[in-house]
Design a protein around this motif. Structure first.
Motif, PDB file in Angstrom:
ATOM      1  N   GLY A 166      67.995  57.909  39.560  1.00  9.21           N
ATOM      2  CA  GLY A 166      66.816  58.618  40.035  1.00  9.21           C
ATOM      3  C   GLY A 166      66.215  57.914  41.243  1.00  9.21           C
ATOM      4  N   SER A 167      65.561  58.668  42.119  1.00 12.68           N
ATOM      5  CA  SER A 167      65.110  58.089  43.385  1.00 12.68           C
ATOM      6  C   SER A 167      63.792  57.330  43.272  1.00 12.68           C
ATOM      7  CB  SER A 167      64.980  59.187  44.445  1.00 12.68           C
ATOM      8  OG  SER A 167      63.961  60.113  44.100  1.00 12.68           O
ATOM      9  N   ILE A 168      62.985  57.598  42.241  1.00 17.24           N
ATOM     10  CA  ILE A 168      61.677  56.951  42.112  1.00 17.24           C
ATOM     11  C   ILE A 168      61.792  55.797  41.125  1.00 17.24           C
ATOM     12  CG2 ILE A 168      59.250  57.247  41.553  1.00 17.24           C
ATOM     13  CD1 ILE A 168      60.201  58.776  44.035  1.00 17.24           C
ATOM     14  N   HIS A 169      61.523  54.590  41.574  1.00 19.60           N
ATOM     15  CA  HIS A 169      61.739  53.410  40.750  1.00 19.60           C
ATOM     16  C   HIS A 169      60.469  52.803  40.168  1.00 19.60           C
ATOM     17  CE1 HIS A 169      66.020  52.233  42.292  1.00 19.60           C
ATOM     18  NE2 HIS A 169      65.985  53.381  41.644  1.00 19.60           N
ATOM     19  N   ILE A 170      59.322  53.127  40.724  1.00 22.61           N
ATOM     20  CA  ILE A 170      58.074  52.553  40.218  1.00 22.61           C
ATOM     21  C   ILE A 170      57.000  53.630  40.152  1.00 22.61           C
ATOM     22  CG2 ILE A 170      58.540  50.194  41.056  1.00 22.61           C
ATOM     23  CD1 ILE A 170      56.772  50.814  43.469  1.00 22.61           C
ATOM     24  N   SER A 171      56.007  53.369  39.319  1.00 24.61           N
ATOM     25  CA  SER A 171      54.865  54.277  39.225  1.00 24.61           C
ATOM     26  C   SER A 171      53.906  54.012  40.379  1.00 24.61           C
ATOM     27  CB  SER A 171      54.129  54.041  37.907  1.00 24.61           C
ATOM     28  OG  SER A 171      53.455  52.778  37.930  1.00 24.61           O
ATOM     29  N   ARG A 172      52.883  54.835  40.491  1.00 18.43           N
ATOM     30  CA  ARG A 172      51.761  54.506  41.352  1.00 18.43           C
ATOM     31  C   ARG A 172      50.978  53.369  40.688  1.00 18.43           C
ATOM     32  NH1 ARG A 172      51.596  59.103  44.722  1.00 18.43           N
ATOM     33  NH2 ARG A 172      49.490  58.859  45.545  1.00 18.43           N
ATOM     34  N   LEU A 173      50.158  52.701  41.452  1.00 13.84           N
ATOM     35  CA  LEU A 173      49.353  51.624  40.883  1.00 13.84           C
ATOM     36  C   LEU A 173      48.426  52.173  39.804  1.00 13.84           C
ATOM     37  CD1 LEU A 173      48.278  49.477  43.979  1.00 13.84           C
ATOM     38  CD2 LEU A 173      49.983  48.907  42.245  1.00 13.84           C
ATOM     39  N   ARG A 174      48.366  51.485  38.689  1.00 12.88           N
ATOM     40  CA  ARG A 174      47.386  51.772  37.640  1.00 12.88           C
ATOM     41  C   ARG A 174      46.492  50.544  37.480  1.00 12.88           C
ATOM     42  NH1 ARG A 174      49.698  55.953  34.382  1.00 12.88           N
ATOM     43  NH2 ARG A 174      50.856  57.258  35.850  1.00 12.88           N
ATOM     44  N   TYR A 175      45.307  50.752  36.914  1.00 15.43           N
ATOM     45  CA  TYR A 175      44.339  49.668  36.784  1.00 15.43           C
ATOM     46  C   TYR A 175      43.838  49.591  35.343  1.00 15.43           C
ATOM     47  CZ  TYR A 175      44.472  50.046  41.846  1.00 15.43           C
ATOM     48  OH  TYR A 175      44.910  50.099  43.144  1.00 15.43           O
ATOM     49  N   ALA A 176      43.773  48.379  34.831  1.00 21.31           N
ATOM     50  CA  ALA A 176      43.311  48.177  33.455  1.00 21.31           C
ATOM     51  C   ALA A 176      41.796  48.324  33.400  1.00 21.31           C
ATOM     52  CB  ALA A 176      43.725  46.790  32.967  1.00 21.31           C
ATOM     53  N   THR A 177      41.317  49.142  32.450  1.00 20.12           N
ATOM     54  CA  THR A 177      39.869  49.325  32.290  1.00 20.12           C
ATOM     55  C   THR A 177      39.262  48.273  31.371  1.00 20.12           C
ATOM     56  OG1 THR A 177      40.181  50.852  30.435  1.00 20.12           O
ATOM     57  CG2 THR A 177      40.064  51.813  32.651  1.00 20.12           C
ATOM     58  N   GLU A 178      40.123  47.521  30.683  1.00 18.18           N
ATOM     59  CA  GLU A 178      39.696  46.419  29.830  1.00 18.18           C
ATOM     60  C   GLU A 178      40.861  45.453  29.704  1.00 18.18           C
ATOM     61  OE1 GLU A 178      40.258  47.592  25.321  1.00 18.18           O
ATOM     62  OE2 GLU A 178      39.175  49.210  26.366  1.00 18.18           O
ATOM     63  N   ALA A 203      64.378  65.321  22.703  1.00 19.52           N
ATOM     64  CA  ALA A 203      63.331  64.956  23.642  1.00 19.52           C
ATOM     65  C   ALA A 203      63.905  64.074  24.746  1.00 19.52           C
ATOM     66  CB  ALA A 203      62.208  64.223  22.903  1.00 19.52           C
ATOM     67  N   GLU A 204      63.291  64.127  25.906  1.00 19.37           N
ATOM     68  CA  GLU A 204      63.747  63.377  27.068  1.00 19.37           C
ATOM     69  C   GLU A 204      63.720  61.878  26.771  1.00 19.37           C
ATOM     70  OE1 GLU A 204      62.674  65.114  30.952  1.00 19.37           O
ATOM     71  OE2 GLU A 204      61.622  63.221  31.252  1.00 19.37           O
ATOM     72  N   ASP A 205      64.848  61.225  26.974  1.00 21.03           N
ATOM     73  CA  ASP A 205      64.975  59.818  26.593  1.00 21.03           C
ATOM     74  C   ASP A 205      65.131  58.923  27.823  1.00 21.03           C
ATOM     75  OD1 ASP A 205      65.110  57.739  24.689  1.00 21.03           O
ATOM     76  OD2 ASP A 205      67.289  57.683  24.857  1.00 21.03           O
ATOM     77  N   HIS A 206      64.302  59.144  28.830  1.00 22.54           N
ATOM     78  CA  HIS A 206      64.251  58.278  30.006  1.00 22.54           C
ATOM     79  C   HIS A 206      62.874  58.453  30.635  1.00 22.54           C
ATOM     80  CE1 HIS A 206      64.586  61.713  32.782  1.00 22.54           C
ATOM     81  NE2 HIS A 206      65.470  62.203  31.926  1.00 22.54           N
ATOM     82  N   VAL A 207      62.561  57.623  31.616  1.00 21.27           N
ATOM     83  CA  VAL A 207      61.252  57.736  32.272  1.00 21.27           C
ATOM     84  C   VAL A 207      61.421  58.072  33.755  1.00 21.27           C
ATOM     85  CG1 VAL A 207      59.931  56.341  30.656  1.00 21.27           C
ATOM     86  CG2 VAL A 207      61.171  55.204  32.523  1.00 21.27           C
ATOM     87  N   GLY A 208      62.518  58.735  34.090  1.00 18.64           N
ATOM     88  CA  GLY A 208      62.747  59.118  35.478  1.00 18.64           C
ATOM     89  C   GLY A 208      61.670  60.037  36.027  1.00 18.64           C
ATOM     90  N   PHE A 209      61.062  60.858  35.168  1.00 26.24           N
ATOM     91  CA  PHE A 209      59.976  61.746  35.577  1.00 26.24           C
ATOM     92  C   PHE A 209      58.616  61.199  35.159  1.00 26.24           C
ATOM     93  CE2 PHE A 209      63.494  64.937  35.170  1.00 26.24           C
ATOM     94  CZ  PHE A 209      63.522  65.325  36.504  1.00 26.24           C
ATOM     95  N   GLY A 210      58.553  59.917  34.797  1.00 20.94           N
ATOM     96  CA  GLY A 210      57.307  59.366  34.304  1.00 20.94           C
ATOM     97  C   GLY A 210      57.107  59.703  32.833  1.00 20.94           C
TER      98      GLY A 210
END
Length: 408
Positions: free
Chosen positions: A284-296, A341-348
């Motif tokens: 898959g072409s997307i290897h990382i998520s967008r930045l996320r931030y911890a609320t705690e 069920a989808e068994d990868h995180v290629g689509f998040g």
């Protein structure tokens, strides 16, 4: 931005995965981040409401948005930055819930399924054009099949006139390939184009997605603003064609480099849906998520992800995690059981799961199925190692081919 990581993210992020559940690093713009790399952690934390898309001020922080540094790098004018920083991809509930519900009303599975015959016709037309695009005995599959198919499909779905499809591809290339020398001028033109398109469509509604959004806006008493609609169209067209194009390109290269797996598909085309899932996992072409931030503060073993700290969920390492997959480095088009069920995180995963996943899977199935049926002798014009070294674009967080010369 480490050259070795850009050149080989599979093994590079894999080494990080084996160091710890979370590893400290830096984002493209220099932002300190935690890389979360293991399958179970990525899936679990993508569903965790303690991680959000909008930055959380840290102790002693003046409240500056760290994402502005990326806007500076890209050369995006200040008054236009909200179109990139406030999209559905960057929003959190309740705004995200509202926006996703509105767009899903116009982006239904039924609409996508009804589009399939059109996708098939587009694929057939493009394949018929291969002979005229042949140079030195080969045709560039990325240039003359993967990109034009994906841009035509998403533009027709959204409602972008056919005469403007090539322009959208150029705009998308400027943004995705991070060309600040061009974006300062092309991005304002793109935004104004969408405003004008909405104005024209409002006076003459059709059955496209843009008309559906306009109707949804009217029905909901203006809860979808014009700026939000512009941002939505921008996001859908850019994200919708770039990822699908590189699924087709990467997938074709992978199958041609693994003739045993291609033979399985040729013998049983019903394997294509399962094969597309495996290709999303494997290349898959997307290897990382967008930045996320911890609320705690969030504890991962002896590591604490503190409130306000940035986190990157690394899809490529999760999709190759030996804790979850047997022999993960092996391409296996029969790996994903049909109907499960989808068994990868290629689509998040979670609330930000890719809106266009159904369309991308359909495009992949149609594009690959039509390609190998029409040209059963299709082959790489160069050996796989040469293709990887010469044609691969080393961009942060993505895996894509600049060209894919093939003979047919």
């Amino acid at each position: 931005m480490d050259p070795e990581l850009l050149a080989d993210p599979f093994n590079g992020y894999g080494r990080l995965r084996e160091q710890a559940r979370a590893v400290r690093g830096t984002f493209v713009d220099g932002t300190p981040v935690w890389f979360v790399t293991r399958f179970d952690d990525v899936r679990t934390l993508l569903r965790d409401s303690r991680f959000v898309n909008r930055p959380i001020p840290m102790d002693g922080d003046a409240g500056n948005d760290p994402r502005e540094r990326m806007m500076d790098i890209l050369g995006i004018p200040g008054h236009l930055r909200p179109y990139l920083l406030e999209s559905i991809l960057d929003s959190d509930p309740p705004d995200h819930t509202r926006l996703r519900r509105l767009v899903l009303r116009a982006f239904t599975a039924r609409r996508i399924q009804d589009l399939r015959p059109r996708v098939e016709r587009i694929a057939d037309d493009l394949l018929s054009g291969f002979p005229e695009h042949t140079r030195d005995g080969a045709v560039d599959l990325v240039e003359h099949y993967a990109y034009p198919l994906s841009i035509r499909v998403i533009c027709e779905l959204v409602g972008v006139p056919e005469t403007d499809h090539d322009q959208w591809r150029e705009w998308g290339s400027d943004l995705v390939n991070m060309r600040p020398e061009r974006l300062g001028q092309s991005f304002p033109v793109m935004i104004q184009y969408i405003h004008d398109l909405i104005g024209r469509r409002r006076s003459s509604l059709t059955d496209d997605l843009l008309s559906g959004l306009i109707r949804a806006q009217d029905d909901d008493g203006g809860r979808l603003t014009d700026a939000e609609m512009v941002t939505m169209i921008l996001t859908l067209v850019l994200a919708g064609h770039e990822t699908s194009a590189h699924l087709i390109g990467n997938g074709t290269a992978a199958l041609l480099a693994h003739p045993d797996q291609l033979a399985l598909i040729k013998a049983d085309p019903a394997l294509l849906p399962r094969a597309v899932h495996e290709l999303m996992r494997w290349c898959g072409s997307i290897h990382i998520s967008r930045l996320r931030y911890a609320t705690e503060d969030v504890e991962l073993d002896d590591t604490c992800l503190r409130r306000g700290e940035a986190v990157l969920f690394v899809f490529v390492s999760a999709n190759f995690d030996p804790r979850h997959y047997t022999d993960p480095n092996r391409l296996d088009v029969t790996r994903h059981p049909g109907g499960h069920a989808e068994d990868h995180v290629g689509f998040g995963h979670g609330i930000h799961y890719c809106l266009g996943a159904t369309l991308a899977r359909q495009e992949g199935e149609v594009a690959l199925g039509k390609l190998f049926h029409r040209f059963p002798a299709l082959a790489l014009a160069d050996d796989p190692e040469t293709v990887e070294k010469r044609e691969r674009m080393n961009l942060p967080g993505s895996w894509r081919l600049h060209r894919l010369p093939v003979t047919f």
